[in-house]
Design a protein around this motif. Sequence first.
Motif, mmCIF file in Angstrom:
data_model
loop_
_atom_site.group_PDB
_atom_site.id
_atom_site.type_symbol
_atom_site.label_atom_id
_atom_site.label_comp_id
_atom_site.label_asym_id
_atom_site.label_seq_id
_atom_site.Cartn_x
_atom_site.Cartn_y
_atom_site.Cartn_z
ATOM 1 N N LEU A 136 0.831 -1.206 0.000
ATOM 2 C CA LEU A 136 0.000 0.000 0.000
ATOM 3 C C LEU A 136 0.865 1.256 0.000
ATOM 4 C CD1 LEU A 136 -2.799 -1.049 2.512
ATOM 5 C CD2 LEU A 136 -3.113 -0.522 0.086
ATOM 6 N N ALA A 137 1.954 1.230 0.766
ATOM 7 C CA ALA A 137 2.854 2.379 0.796
ATOM 8 C C ALA A 137 3.535 2.581 -0.555
ATOM 9 C CB ALA A 137 3.897 2.193 1.893
ATOM 10 N N LEU A 138 3.948 1.485 -1.165
ATOM 11 C CA LEU A 138 4.589 1.557 -2.479
ATOM 12 C C LEU A 138 3.619 2.100 -3.531
ATOM 13 C CD1 LEU A 138 6.961 0.920 -4.381
ATOM 14 C CD2 LEU A 138 6.063 -1.414 -4.574
ATOM 15 N N ALA A 139 2.387 1.603 -3.519
ATOM 16 C CA ALA A 139 1.390 2.077 -4.485
ATOM 17 C C ALA A 139 1.106 3.560 -4.296
ATOM 18 C CB ALA A 139 0.102 1.261 -4.328
ATOM 19 N N HIS A 140 1.035 4.000 -3.048
ATOM 20 C CA HIS A 140 0.804 5.427 -2.774
ATOM 21 C C HIS A 140 1.947 6.265 -3.331
ATOM 22 C CE1 HIS A 140 -0.263 9.071 -0.516
ATOM 23 N NE2 HIS A 140 1.031 9.158 -0.220
ATOM 24 N N ALA A 141 3.177 5.823 -3.097
ATOM 25 C CA ALA A 141 4.332 6.586 -3.582
ATOM 26 C C ALA A 141 4.351 6.668 -5.100
ATOM 27 C CB ALA A 141 5.619 5.945 -3.069
ATOM 28 N N GLU A 142 4.022 5.579 -5.760
ATOM 29 C CA GLU A 142 4.005 5.567 -7.223
ATOM 30 C C GLU A 142 2.865 6.423 -7.755
ATOM 31 O OE1 GLU A 142 3.808 1.387 -7.928
ATOM 32 O OE2 GLU A 142 5.998 1.173 -8.074
ATOM 33 N N ARG A 143 1.712 6.350 -7.120
ATOM 34 C CA ARG A 143 0.545 7.111 -7.561
ATOM 35 C C ARG A 143 0.762 8.614 -7.402
ATOM 36 N NH1 ARG A 143 -2.638 4.341 -4.930
ATOM 37 N NH2 ARG A 143 -2.867 5.653 -3.074
ATOM 38 N N ARG A 144 1.442 9.003 -6.354
ATOM 39 C CA ARG A 144 1.685 10.425 -6.088
ATOM 40 C C ARG A 144 2.987 10.939 -6.703
ATOM 41 N NH1 ARG A 144 -1.481 12.435 -1.831
ATOM 42 N NH2 ARG A 144 -3.495 11.376 -1.959
ATOM 43 N N GLY A 145 3.678 10.101 -7.442
ATOM 44 C CA GLY A 145 4.922 10.527 -8.062
ATOM 45 C C GLY A 145 6.052 10.748 -7.083
ATOM 46 N N LEU A 146 6.013 10.030 -5.949
ATOM 47 C CA LEU A 146 7.026 10.212 -4.912
ATOM 48 C C LEU A 146 8.184 9.224 -5.034
ATOM 49 C CD1 LEU A 146 4.630 10.601 -1.847
ATOM 50 C CD2 LEU A 146 5.677 12.422 -3.218
ATOM 51 N N ALA A 147 8.006 8.183 -5.862
ATOM 52 C CA ALA A 147 9.016 7.140 -5.950
ATOM 53 C C ALA A 147 10.339 7.657 -6.501
ATOM 54 C CB ALA A 147 8.499 5.985 -6.812
ATOM 55 N N GLY A 148 10.308 8.806 -7.173
ATOM 56 C CA GLY A 148 11.551 9.379 -7.690
ATOM 57 C C GLY A 148 12.376 10.090 -6.635
ATOM 58 N N ALA B 100 4.500 3.032 7.255
ATOM 59 C CA ALA B 100 3.734 3.244 6.026
ATOM 60 C C ALA B 100 2.732 4.379 6.207
ATOM 61 C CB ALA B 100 3.016 1.954 5.632
ATOM 62 N N LEU B 101 2.098 4.444 7.368
ATOM 63 C CA LEU B 101 1.158 5.536 7.643
ATOM 64 C C LEU B 101 1.871 6.880 7.679
ATOM 65 C CD1 LEU B 101 -1.109 3.823 10.324
ATOM 66 C CD2 LEU B 101 -1.884 4.786 8.146
ATOM 67 N N ARG B 102 3.067 6.905 8.247
ATOM 68 C CA ARG B 102 3.836 8.164 8.255
ATOM 69 C C ARG B 102 4.205 8.582 6.844
ATOM 70 N NH1 ARG B 102 5.739 6.094 13.339
ATOM 71 N NH2 ARG B 102 7.306 4.793 12.331
ATOM 72 N N LEU B 103 4.520 7.597 6.003
ATOM 73 C CA LEU B 103 4.877 7.919 4.622
ATOM 74 C C LEU B 103 3.676 8.488 3.872
ATOM 75 C CD1 LEU B 103 7.159 5.773 2.396
ATOM 76 C CD2 LEU B 103 5.084 6.730 1.425
ATOM 77 N N LEU B 104 2.481 8.006 4.193
ATOM 78 C CA LEU B 104 1.274 8.500 3.533
ATOM 79 C C LEU B 104 0.917 9.917 3.956
ATOM 80 C CD1 LEU B 104 0.876 5.502 2.642
ATOM 81 C CD2 LEU B 104 -1.542 5.817 3.112
ATOM 82 N N VAL C 145 12.192 8.889 -0.137
ATOM 83 C CA VAL C 145 11.045 7.972 -0.168
ATOM 84 C C VAL C 145 11.482 6.588 -0.618
ATOM 85 C CG1 VAL C 145 8.817 7.503 -1.258
ATOM 86 C CG2 VAL C 145 9.384 9.825 -0.540
ATOM 87 N N ARG C 146 12.332 6.544 -1.646
ATOM 88 C CA ARG C 146 12.820 5.245 -2.127
ATOM 89 C C ARG C 146 13.531 4.488 -1.010
ATOM 90 N NH1 ARG C 146 15.119 8.080 -6.386
ATOM 91 N NH2 ARG C 146 17.192 7.333 -5.789
ATOM 92 N N TYR C 147 14.339 5.178 -0.256
ATOM 93 C CA TYR C 147 15.102 4.530 0.804
ATOM 94 C C TYR C 147 14.168 4.000 1.905
ATOM 95 C CZ TYR C 147 19.635 6.112 -1.000
ATOM 96 O OH TYR C 147 20.752 6.306 -1.760
ATOM 97 N N ARG C 148 13.155 4.769 2.218
ATOM 98 C CA ARG C 148 12.202 4.316 3.230
ATOM 99 C C ARG C 148 11.463 3.068 2.759
ATOM 100 N NH1 ARG C 148 8.916 9.677 4.809
ATOM 101 N NH2 ARG C 148 7.916 8.318 6.377
ATOM 102 N N LEU C 149 11.110 3.043 1.477
ATOM 103 C CA LEU C 149 10.434 1.871 0.930
ATOM 104 C C LEU C 149 11.345 0.645 0.922
ATOM 105 C CD1 LEU C 149 8.539 3.570 -2.036
ATOM 106 C CD2 LEU C 149 7.489 2.514 -0.015
ATOM 107 N N VAL C 150 12.624 0.876 0.599
ATOM 108 C CA VAL C 150 13.582 -0.230 0.628
ATOM 109 C C VAL C 150 13.704 -0.795 2.040
ATOM 110 C CG1 VAL C 150 16.026 -0.838 0.403
ATOM 111 C CG2 VAL C 150 14.906 0.506 -1.382
ATOM 112 N N ASP C 151 13.748 0.085 3.018
ATOM 113 C CA ASP C 151 13.835 -0.370 4.407
ATOM 114 C C ASP C 151 12.611 -1.196 4.800
ATOM 115 O OD1 ASP C 151 16.287 0.764 4.822
ATOM 116 O OD2 ASP C 151 15.532 2.574 5.800
#
Length: 379
Positions: free
Chosen positions: A267-279, A334-338, A283-289
């Motif tokens: 869910l966190a990954l999908a949110h980041a991709e949807r909001r254009g945050l994966a770049g 994940a909630l903090r990332l959102l 954010v990428r590092y947090r998702l990797v963790d």
Amino acid sequence: MPAADSLTTAPDREELSARYSGLLDVLRGAAASADTAGELPEEVFAALRASGVLGAAVAEEYGGLGGDAVLTNRLIELVAAADPSMAIILFQHYAVSARIGEWGTDAQRARYLPLLAGGEWIAASAWSESGAGADKRNLATKATRVEGGWRLDGAKTFTTGAGLAQVYLVLAQSAEPSGKQSTYGSDGQTFFLVEAANPGLVADTGMDLVGMRASATGFVELHACEVEDSAVLGPLGEATSIIAGVRESGATLGAVSTGIAESAYRLALAHAERRGLAGQQAVRYRLVDLAARVEAARALVERAGRRDSAEPGITTLHSKLIASTTSEEVCQEALRLLGSAGFLRSHPLNKLAQDARAVGLMGPTNDLCRELVSARWTA
């Protein structure tokens, strides 16, 4: 229902996910509404019964898949990622099925295992009760000898699958304890297989839970509940040996937690991709963790299932501790990332966070896991 294909060699997660994609789709589609209603719709159980998943822990000769803890842990994880409430019901069903397979008489196996494997029946555990404590050493539920069998009197709490199950594995005090020390349970306790049709058993799903709301977790009351001697599972008065064997089996609630953590990460990954945050590097590092923590928990759950460590029971307890803690932390991160998006009551991450917390409180609770592991240092 005919026997399903054998899965004695556990397929990997991807193969299992493809094999049971229909069931997982039904679970995902019903999860939100089931949580709101506090119960699972009948179409979920229809899909579950048709899938053959219920027979994973039952030997092939009784119509099951003949799987081991590696298989059941992987299936539990996949189901938990779709709907944690269903995963808890399934976990308890597997646990009782395995105990019957291991400790049951020939007649008990012939009676129950085909029904449990084919999906006609669901099994549940009724161990906990108010005032007994997490270690089950002070049971108020009594088993009294009567002509031809036993009379059970008492009440059980936090029974997952209450009202859904057709057979319950009930823990009762069948003799006065001698005072012999045990970390979990005490001597003089016995397991009984009690069918839901018994007029002395009443199930009540009235608990209004914060998490796992659709798991049918509730009360089981036993009032002059009479059963025959054939209902006794395992040695009379030696339930602690069966309980100890559960840990050695490698089946772990950590699989439920790993599924929850995987879903939260996705869910966190999908949110980041949807909001254009994966770049964004941060954010990428947090998702990797998050992904790394999920994989670490999964690896320990896998090791528990393989039972290849020097102390399989300790590994099982470790897996529950690490995976349940990880799932709570992954959900919160994940909630903090959102950000504000996660503050909406309806966001599925909030449900997952509540479910993640619930696993840590399930038996053996995390504190009891710590006590069981540390007991060997003080023995």
